[in-house]
Scaffold this active site. Structure first.
Site, PDB file in Angstrom:
ATOM      1  N   ASP A  30       0.794  -1.323  -0.073  1.00  0.00           N
ATOM      2  CA  ASP A  30       0.155  -0.150  -0.035  1.00  0.00           C
ATOM      3  C   ASP A  30       1.020   1.042  -0.049  1.00  0.00           C
ATOM      4  O   ASP A  30       0.472   2.105   0.615  1.00  0.00           O
ATOM      5  CB  ASP A  30      -1.065  -0.141   1.159  1.00  0.00           C
ATOM      6  N   LYS A  50       2.200   1.790  -5.072  1.00  0.00           N
ATOM      7  CA  LYS A  50       2.846   1.358  -6.382  1.00  0.00           C
ATOM      8  C   LYS A  50       1.980   1.475  -7.412  1.00  0.00           C
ATOM      9  O   LYS A  50       2.416   1.690  -8.751  1.00  0.00           O
ATOM     10  CB  LYS A  50       3.287  -0.076  -6.281  1.00  0.00           C
ATOM     11  N   GLY A  67      -4.110  -4.928  -3.927  1.00  0.00           N
ATOM     12  CA  GLY A  67      -5.019  -4.006  -4.203  1.00  0.00           C
ATOM     13  C   GLY A  67      -4.503  -2.762  -4.515  1.00  0.00           C
ATOM     14  O   GLY A  67      -3.799  -2.054  -3.789  1.00  0.00           O
ATOM     15  N   HIS A  68      -4.539  -2.394  -5.824  1.00  0.00           N
ATOM     16  CA  HIS A  68      -3.970  -1.026  -6.294  1.00  0.00           C
ATOM     17  C   HIS A  68      -5.107  -0.463  -6.882  1.00  0.00           C
ATOM     18  O   HIS A  68      -5.755  -0.857  -7.544  1.00  0.00           O
ATOM     19  CB  HIS A  68      -3.063  -1.379  -7.410  1.00  0.00           C
ATOM     20  N   GLN A  95       2.588  -6.146  -2.872  1.00  0.00           N
ATOM     21  CA  GLN A  95       3.022  -6.188  -1.254  1.00  0.00           C
ATOM     22  C   GLN A  95       4.208  -5.262  -0.957  1.00  0.00           C
ATOM     23  O   GLN A  95       4.370  -4.299  -1.789  1.00  0.00           O
ATOM     24  CB  GLN A  95       3.045  -7.594  -0.932  1.00  0.00           C
TER      25      GLN A  95
HETATM   26  P1  IMP Z   1      -2.006 -12.743   2.989  1.00  0.00           P
HETATM   27  O1  IMP Z   1      -0.864 -12.098   1.817  1.00  0.00           O
HETATM   28  O2  IMP Z   1      -3.368 -12.346   2.415  1.00  0.00           O
HETATM   29  O3  IMP Z   1      -1.529 -14.095   3.018  1.00  0.00           O
HETATM   30  O4  IMP Z   1      -1.643 -11.830   4.145  1.00  0.00           O
HETATM   31  C1  IMP Z   1      -0.495 -11.768   4.729  1.00  0.00           C
HETATM   32  C2  IMP Z   1      -0.214 -10.313   5.376  1.00  0.00           C
HETATM   33  O5  IMP Z   1       0.167  -9.744   4.368  1.00  0.00           O
HETATM   34  C3  IMP Z   1      -1.425  -9.787   6.182  1.00  0.00           C
HETATM   35  O6  IMP Z   1      -1.034  -8.975   7.140  1.00  0.00           O
HETATM   36  C4  IMP Z   1      -2.018  -8.976   4.921  1.00  0.00           C
HETATM   37  O7  IMP Z   1      -2.819  -7.879   5.522  1.00  0.00           O
HETATM   38  C5  IMP Z   1      -0.693  -8.458   4.111  1.00  0.00           C
HETATM   39  N1  IMP Z   1      -1.061  -8.121   2.860  1.00  0.00           N
HETATM   40  C6  IMP Z   1      -1.032  -9.009   1.760  1.00  0.00           C
HETATM   41  N2  IMP Z   1      -1.299  -8.332   0.448  1.00  0.00           N
HETATM   42  C7  IMP Z   1      -1.384  -7.063   1.084  1.00  0.00           C
HETATM   43  C8  IMP Z   1      -1.261  -5.892   0.323  1.00  0.00           C
HETATM   44  O8  IMP Z   1      -1.501  -5.794  -1.164  1.00  0.00           O
HETATM   45  N3  IMP Z   1      -1.229  -4.567   0.935  1.00  0.00           N
HETATM   46  C9  IMP Z   1      -1.128  -4.580   2.395  1.00  0.00           C
HETATM   47  N4  IMP Z   1      -1.064  -5.822   3.097  1.00  0.00           N
HETATM   48  C10 IMP Z   1      -0.974  -7.033   2.385  1.00  0.00           C
HETATM   49 MG    MG Z   2      -2.890  -2.021  -1.859  1.00  0.00          MG
END
Ligand code: IMP
Ligand code: MG
Length: 333
Positions: free
Chosen positions: A13, A16, A42-43, A175
């Site tokens: 977040d 990007k 999520g972009h 991420q």
């Molecule tokens: P997962 O990737 O859904 O398995 O989540 C693992 C950790 O990564 C959690 O703390 C999520 O909130 C975080 N996370 C995964 N994808 C994103 C993203 O795109 N933005 C922010 N946090 C993310």
């Molecule tokens: Mg995001």
């Protein structure tokens, strides 16, 4: 300098999507390829009065001439992918690698169970369990699904060919560095490495093909889900400073902390940053809002940028100053 890798320097977040969309439009890039985990990303991109929320397609989708690819290392949720293709008119220019793993309903159910959702605070999109099936060598691949037939390509071959011809290519990370399975705050991390080298591996590009690595930092740090967050601000402070944000995928309130120089320094190291893109400068310094020339920035905003350059020893070449893609100061030349 034509092959650019863009990655997040904190916990995701960082903005990007906006930086990628800016580069795709400004440099009119030929192609973009997504690496990273999957639809947990999520972009949000705001451009010309329109809004894109992207979980599967590259953020370069805002340039209708850019060809779009999803690398073999990325997990595909077919429903999310097909919806985005339809919604954002990607029908003739979106391609998935034959070897992308598929997220199935059972993965989503498991990801919403206690271990994942409660303990780690995952996004509940099925990515962890789906990556686990890939490692156990029992995952379904994109080439096994009829409904994806029209979108399949040898993405690794295609992107190498684009790079070899000297055409412009954006490699999109997702991420952030400290959500990396290896280099992040384990176990409060995502289900694979998300640093620059891993993103290249996801799409089948070797290290010699990369010209620039752009590490994106937001002007403050946010984190969703569990795990350590140094100097975390209290709800009142977040409100008072105007730093309140909600997740693009889950709608969760994001945790907030001030810009962290130690983490940033480490992210520069782990990703071998060529330069930095700094986003949301206007959120810290409201007088910076909408400014597109560096010299017009308020003094305290410039001092912040200069402190980052000095302490990290890397230039800050792109600076976001507002929600629109073109609210950007470009210091690349
Ligand atoms: P997962 O990737 O859904 O398995 O989540 C693992 C950790 O990564 C959690 O703390 C999520 O909130 C975080 N996370 C995964 N994808 C994103 C993203 O795109 N933005 C922010 N946090 C993310
Ligand atoms: Mg995001």
């Amino acid at each position: 300098m034509v092959v650019k890798v863009i990655v997040g320097g904190f916990f995701g977040d960082e903005g990007k999507g906006k930086v990628i969309a800016y580069l795709a439009l400004k440099d009119d890039v030929k192609a973009a390829v997504r690496g990273g985990v999957g639809p947990n990303a999520g972009h949000t991109v705001i451009y010309n009065g329109g809004k894109w929320v992207l979980r599967m397609l590259p953020s370069a989708v805002v340039n209708p001439k850019t060809k779009l690819f999803v690398g073999a290392g990325v997990l595909v949720d077919p429903k999310v992918f097909l919806n985005e293709v339809k919604e954002y008119k990607g029908n003739k220019r979106c391609f998935l690698d034959y070897n992308c793993s598929i997220i199935e309903e059972k993965h989503i159910i498991e990801d919403r169970g206690e271990h994942f959702k409660e303990k780690i605070g995952t996004t509940g999109t099925g990515t962890g369990p789906a990556n686990s099936d890939r490692v156990l060598r029992r995952a379904k691949l994109a080439k096994d699904l009829k409904e994806l037939k029209n979108y399949l390509a040898d993405v690794s071959y295609e992107v190498n060919e684009i790079a070899d011809k000297g055409e412009s290519l954006i490699v999109e990370g997702t991420q952030g560095t400290f959500l990396s399975l290896y280099h992040g705050t384990y176990p409060y991390v995502t289900s694979k490495d998300v640093c620059a080298s891993a993103i290249c591996s996801d799409v089948g590009l070797g290290p010699k093909k990369v010209d620039e690595v752009i590490v994106v930092f937001k002007s403050f740090v946010t984190r969703v889900g569990s795990g350590p967050l140094e100097k975390e601000l209290k709800a009142e402070e977040i409100e008072r400073m105007g730093l309140k944000e909600f997740g693009a995928v889950t709608g969760r309130l994001r945790r907030v902390a001030p810009f962290n120089f130690d983490l940033a320094k480490r992210a520069v190291m782990l990703n071998s940053a060529t330069y930095i893109a700094l986003t949301k400068l206007d959120v810290l310094f409201p007088k910076a809002r909408g400014i597109r020339d560096y010299y017009k920035l308020p003094l305290e905003a410039k001092s912040f940028v200069e402190e980052i350059e000095k302490r990290l020893n890397v230039p800050v070449k792109l600076i976001g100053t507002g929600p629109d893609v073109f609210d950007m100061i470009d210091r690349r030349d």
